[in-house]
Design a protein around this motif. Structure first.
Motif, PDB file in Angstrom:
ATOM      1  N   MET A  99      60.322  -4.542 137.093  1.00 24.85           N
ATOM      2  CA  MET A  99      60.137  -4.018 135.748  1.00 24.85           C
ATOM      3  C   MET A  99      60.938  -4.862 134.765  1.00 24.85           C
ATOM      4  O   MET A  99      62.045  -5.275 135.072  1.00 24.85           O
ATOM      5  N   ILE A 100      60.358  -5.042 133.622  1.00 28.17           N
ATOM      6  CA  ILE A 100      61.032  -5.726 132.524  1.00 28.17           C
ATOM      7  C   ILE A 100      61.252  -4.675 131.433  1.00 28.17           C
ATOM      8  O   ILE A 100      60.289  -4.096 130.925  1.00 28.17           O
ATOM      9  N   MET A 101      62.506  -4.415 131.113  1.00 21.50           N
ATOM     10  CA  MET A 101      62.821  -3.391 130.111  1.00 21.50           C
ATOM     11  C   MET A 101      63.249  -4.072 128.825  1.00 21.50           C
ATOM     12  O   MET A 101      63.970  -5.071 128.859  1.00 21.50           O
ATOM     13  N   ASP A 102      62.803  -3.507 127.685  1.00 19.37           N
ATOM     14  CA  ASP A 102      63.128  -4.183 126.429  1.00 19.37           C
ATOM     15  C   ASP A 102      63.788  -3.309 125.379  1.00 19.37           C
ATOM     16  O   ASP A 102      64.229  -3.818 124.367  1.00 19.37           O
ATOM     17  N   TYR A 103      63.870  -2.009 125.569  1.00 21.11           N
ATOM     18  CA  TYR A 103      64.636  -1.186 124.636  1.00 21.11           C
ATOM     19  C   TYR A 103      65.015   0.126 125.298  1.00 21.11           C
ATOM     20  O   TYR A 103      64.417   0.543 126.289  1.00 21.11           O
ATOM     21  N   CYS A 104      66.033   0.750 124.720  1.00 16.77           N
ATOM     22  CA  CYS A 104      66.527   2.022 125.232  1.00 16.77           C
ATOM     23  C   CYS A 104      66.984   2.844 124.035  1.00 16.77           C
ATOM     24  O   CYS A 104      67.823   2.387 123.247  1.00 16.77           O
ATOM     25  N   GLU A 105      66.399   4.034 123.874  1.00 12.32           N
ATOM     26  CA  GLU A 105      66.754   4.912 122.756  1.00 12.32           C
ATOM     27  C   GLU A 105      67.012   6.315 123.271  1.00 12.32           C
ATOM     28  O   GLU A 105      66.282   6.809 124.134  1.00 12.32           O
ATOM     29  N   GLN A 106      68.044   6.941 122.728  1.00 10.32           N
ATOM     30  CA  GLN A 106      68.355   8.317 123.091  1.00 10.32           C
ATOM     31  C   GLN A 106      68.073   9.191 121.878  1.00 10.32           C
ATOM     32  O   GLN A 106      68.501   8.880 120.770  1.00 10.32           O
ATOM     33  N   ASP A 107      67.335  10.288 122.093  1.00 12.16           N
ATOM     34  CA  ASP A 107      66.985  11.213 121.024  1.00 12.16           C
ATOM     35  C   ASP A 107      67.313  12.636 121.458  1.00 12.16           C
ATOM     36  O   ASP A 107      67.311  12.946 122.645  1.00 12.16           O
ATOM     37  N   VAL A 108      67.572  13.487 120.468  1.00  9.65           N
ATOM     38  CA  VAL A 108      67.703  14.915 120.729  1.00  9.65           C
ATOM     39  C   VAL A 108      66.526  15.586 120.034  1.00  9.65           C
ATOM     40  O   VAL A 108      66.386  15.512 118.815  1.00  9.65           O
ATOM     41  N   ILE A 109      65.651  16.193 120.850  1.00 12.23           N
ATOM     42  CA  ILE A 109      64.442  16.833 120.332  1.00 12.23           C
ATOM     43  C   ILE A 109      64.477  18.293 120.747  1.00 12.23           C
ATOM     44  O   ILE A 109      64.533  18.596 121.950  1.00 12.23           O
ATOM     45  N   ASP A 110      64.458  19.179 119.766  1.00 16.85           N
ATOM     46  CA  ASP A 110      64.541  20.615 120.026  1.00 16.85           C
ATOM     47  C   ASP A 110      65.757  20.964 120.883  1.00 16.85           C
ATOM     48  O   ASP A 110      65.696  21.778 121.791  1.00 16.85           O
ATOM     49  N   GLY A 111      66.881  20.289 120.613  1.00 18.35           N
ATOM     50  CA  GLY A 111      68.116  20.555 121.332  1.00 18.35           C
ATOM     51  C   GLY A 111      68.188  19.966 122.727  1.00 18.35           C
ATOM     52  O   GLY A 111      69.148  20.194 123.451  1.00 18.35           O
ATOM     53  N   LYS A 112      67.185  19.189 123.119  1.00 16.31           N
ATOM     54  CA  LYS A 112      67.155  18.593 124.456  1.00 16.31           C
ATOM     55  C   LYS A 112      67.250  17.077 124.335  1.00 16.31           C
ATOM     56  O   LYS A 112      66.590  16.465 123.504  1.00 16.31           O
ATOM     57  N   VAL A 113      68.072  16.484 125.209  1.00 16.02           N
ATOM     58  CA  VAL A 113      68.275  15.038 125.180  1.00 16.02           C
ATOM     59  C   VAL A 113      67.136  14.354 125.929  1.00 16.02           C
ATOM     60  O   VAL A 113      66.788  14.730 127.051  1.00 16.02           O
ATOM     61  N   GLN A 114      66.554  13.364 125.270  1.00 16.25           N
ATOM     62  CA  GLN A 114      65.522  12.541 125.893  1.00 16.25           C
ATOM     63  C   GLN A 114      65.917  11.082 125.734  1.00 16.25           C
ATOM     64  O   GLN A 114      66.432  10.671 124.704  1.00 16.25           O
ATOM     65  N   LEU A 115      65.668  10.338 126.779  1.00 20.84           N
ATOM     66  CA  LEU A 115      65.926   8.910 126.765  1.00 20.84           C
ATOM     67  C   LEU A 115      64.580   8.211 126.896  1.00 20.84           C
ATOM     68  O   LEU A 115      63.761   8.590 127.734  1.00 20.84           O
ATOM     69  N   HIS A 116      64.342   7.231 126.037  1.00 15.59           N
ATOM     70  CA  HIS A 116      63.097   6.464 126.075  1.00 15.59           C
ATOM     71  C   HIS A 116      63.442   5.013 126.378  1.00 15.59           C
ATOM     72  O   HIS A 116      64.272   4.412 125.698  1.00 15.59           O
ATOM     73  N   ILE A 117      62.798   4.474 127.419  1.00 15.09           N
ATOM     74  CA  ILE A 117      63.015   3.085 127.798  1.00 15.09           C
ATOM     75  C   ILE A 117      61.659   2.384 127.805  1.00 15.09           C
ATOM     76  O   ILE A 117      60.740   2.792 128.523  1.00 15.09           O
ATOM     77  N   GLY A 118      61.533   1.352 126.995  1.00 22.74           N
ATOM     78  CA  GLY A 118      60.310   0.561 126.956  1.00 22.74           C
ATOM     79  C   GLY A 118      60.297  -0.415 128.110  1.00 22.74           C
ATOM     80  O   GLY A 118      61.322  -1.029 128.413  1.00 22.74           O
ATOM     81  N   LEU A 119      59.143  -0.534 128.762  1.00 20.92           N
ATOM     82  CA  LEU A 119      59.097  -1.425 129.918  1.00 20.92           C
ATOM     83  C   LEU A 119      57.711  -1.986 130.158  1.00 20.92           C
ATOM     84  O   LEU A 119      56.713  -1.501 129.635  1.00 20.92           O
ATOM     85  N   GLN A 120      57.712  -3.036 130.962  1.00 13.84           N
ATOM     86  CA  GLN A 120      56.487  -3.672 131.450  1.00 13.84           C
ATOM     87  C   GLN A 120      56.644  -3.844 132.955  1.00 13.84           C
ATOM     88  O   GLN A 120      57.761  -4.018 133.457  1.00 13.84           O
ATOM     89  N   PHE A 121      55.549  -3.811 133.652  1.00 20.15           N
ATOM     90  CA  PHE A 121      55.553  -4.129 135.070  1.00 20.15           C
ATOM     91  C   PHE A 121      55.142  -5.591 135.210  1.00 20.15           C
ATOM     92  O   PHE A 121      54.275  -6.069 134.468  1.00 20.15           O
ATOM     93  N   GLU A 122      55.768  -6.295 136.156  1.00 13.99           N
ATOM     94  CA  GLU A 122      55.497  -7.720 136.327  1.00 13.99           C
ATOM     95  C   GLU A 122      54.015  -8.008 136.567  1.00 13.99           C
ATOM     96  O   GLU A 122      53.499  -9.019 136.117  1.00 13.99           O
ATOM     97  N   ASP A 123      53.321  -7.095 137.264  1.00  8.24           N
ATOM     98  CA  ASP A 123      51.906  -7.333 137.563  1.00  8.24           C
ATOM     99  C   ASP A 123      50.975  -6.927 136.420  1.00  8.24           C
ATOM    100  O   ASP A 123      49.773  -7.104 136.510  1.00  8.24           O
ATOM    101  N   GLU A 124      51.546  -6.391 135.337  1.00  9.01           N
ATOM    102  CA  GLU A 124      50.767  -6.029 134.148  1.00  9.01           C
ATOM    103  C   GLU A 124      51.509  -6.488 132.898  1.00  9.01           C
ATOM    104  O   GLU A 124      51.938  -5.675 132.085  1.00  9.01           O
ATOM    105  N   PRO A 125      51.668  -7.794 132.706  1.00  7.88           N
ATOM    106  CA  PRO A 125      52.513  -8.290 131.613  1.00  7.88           C
ATOM    107  C   PRO A 125      52.007  -7.960 130.210  1.00  7.88           C
ATOM    108  O   PRO A 125      52.786  -8.018 129.265  1.00  7.88           O
ATOM    109  N   ASP A 126      50.747  -7.598 130.057  1.00  8.51           N
ATOM    110  CA  ASP A 126      50.211  -7.302 128.733  1.00  8.51           C
ATOM    111  C   ASP A 126      50.217  -5.814 128.407  1.00  8.51           C
ATOM    112  O   ASP A 126      49.756  -5.411 127.341  1.00  8.51           O
TER     113      ASP A 126
END
Length: 84
Positions: A1-28
């Motif tokens: 996996m190739i990861m390019d960003y990481c963001e932490q948010d609090v939505i409705d009092g719950k913590v969510q982490l979002h990580i953008g990624l690509q799989f090597e076999d699906e580069p687009d």
């Protein structure tokens, strides 16, 4: 996996982490891993989205470890709920 960003948010009092990624076999194709995080840092849910749709994907153990390491590189400490 190739990861390019990481963001932490609090939505409705719950913590969510979002990580953008690509799989090597699906580069687009850009995916977002959405992690529901408990107050103690345990990840309660690991969800993969593509274009806003749940992929119903099950992360492999090595992918979970990579996501945990990537979050740590961005100052966010999380753990797989069963790793305690």
């Amino acid at each position: 996996m190739i990861m390019d960003y990481c963001e932490q948010d609090v939505i409705d009092g719950k913590v969510q982490l979002h990580i953008g990624l690509q799989f090597e076999d699906e580069p687009d194709s850009l995916y977002v891993a959405e992690l529901a995080v408990a107050d103690n840092g345990d990840v309660k849910a690991w969800t993969l989205f593509f274009n806003g749709f749940d992929c119903k994907y099950t992360f492999r153990p090595e992918e979970i470890e990579a996501l945990i390491r990537y979050a740590a590189e961005h100052g966010i400490t999380i753990q797989a709920a069963s790793s305690r």
